[in-house]
Design a protein around this motif. Structure first.
Motif, PDB file in Angstrom:
ATOM      1  N   THR A  64      -2.465   3.518   4.989  1.00 18.75           N
ATOM      2  CA  THR A  64      -2.173   3.805   3.475  1.00 18.75           C
ATOM      3  C   THR A  64      -2.793   5.222   3.235  1.00 18.75           C
ATOM      4  OG1 THR A  64      -2.632   2.877   1.383  1.00 18.75           O
ATOM      5  CG2 THR A  64      -4.559   2.565   2.802  1.00 18.75           C
ATOM      6  N   VAL A  66       0.915  -1.284   0.067  1.00 16.83           N
ATOM      7  CA  VAL A  66      -0.178   0.033   0.205  1.00 16.83           C
ATOM      8  C   VAL A  66       0.841   1.234  -0.079  1.00 16.83           C
ATOM      9  CG1 VAL A  66      -1.899  -1.163   0.950  1.00 16.83           C
ATOM     10  CG2 VAL A  66      -0.112  -0.090   2.529  1.00 16.83           C
ATOM     11  N   THR A  72      -4.415   4.502  -2.861  1.00  9.07           N
ATOM     12  CA  THR A  72      -3.524   3.389  -3.368  1.00  9.07           C
ATOM     13  C   THR A  72      -4.525   2.764  -4.412  1.00  9.07           C
ATOM     14  OG1 THR A  72      -2.548   1.370  -2.537  1.00  9.07           O
ATOM     15  CG2 THR A  72      -4.557   1.849  -1.620  1.00  9.07           C
TER      16      THR A  72
END
Length: 168
Positions: A41, A17, A44
């Protein structure tokens, strides 16, 4: 990098990620159902590709750390806000529950309000315990996504084993 490992009868496949330090989300499968967990994250692509390809996807857990007003901090630190979450969810093809986690304490109230304003009934929250995801909340989310008691217990066992291994 996406080499699965087996723990407690579950397969956990790491998914790279977007985060300033190398970080992985996971596809968690038991042969009959799957969950995707983002870990830390920012925006992504690969996570959503894996989620869309997962057979029997039952839910997604996604990092939403900051309120919208803190978007520049979220961008630099590799996290999502409710507004970037909304854009990211356009990549998810399945209509499954999405549980949000990793809310930063000063932003929790605003995040909850901003998520509510998105008007997506599939969005919910995994509460935090002092050192990470509360397993009670993970179990409740797994129940809401239709996992049997035995499969929920295997999931909790796998997460506990994985967490213990990471702390060593």
């Amino acid at each position: 990098a996406e080499v699965p490992i087996e723990i407690e009868g579950l397969r956990l496949t790491p998914i790279p990620v977007d985060h300033p330090v190398p970080t992985f989300g996971f596809l968690i499968e038991d042969g009959r159902s799957a969950l995707v967990w983002s870990s830390d994250t920012g925006p992504t692509k690969r996570l959503w590709e894996v989620a869309n390809a997962a057979a029997e996807l039952r839910g997604v857990w996604v990092d939403v750390s900051f309120e919208n007003a803190l978007q520049p901090i979220a961008d630099v630190s590799g996290h999502l806000t409710p507004q970037t979450l909304a854009a990211q969810l356009k990549q998810l093809e399945a209509d499954v529950p999405v549980a949000l986690h990793h809310l930063k304490p000063p932003s929790i109230a605003r995040i909850r309000d901003e998520v509510a304003a998105l008007g997506q009934s599939r969005l919910g929250f995994l509460e935090r315990r002092g050192d990470g995801l509360g397993l009670r909340h993970v179990s409740r989310f797994a129940e809401e996504t239709g996992l049997s008691v035995a499969r929920r217990q295997r999931l909790i066992g796998a997460l506990e084993s994985f967490g213990a291994a990471c702390r060593q």
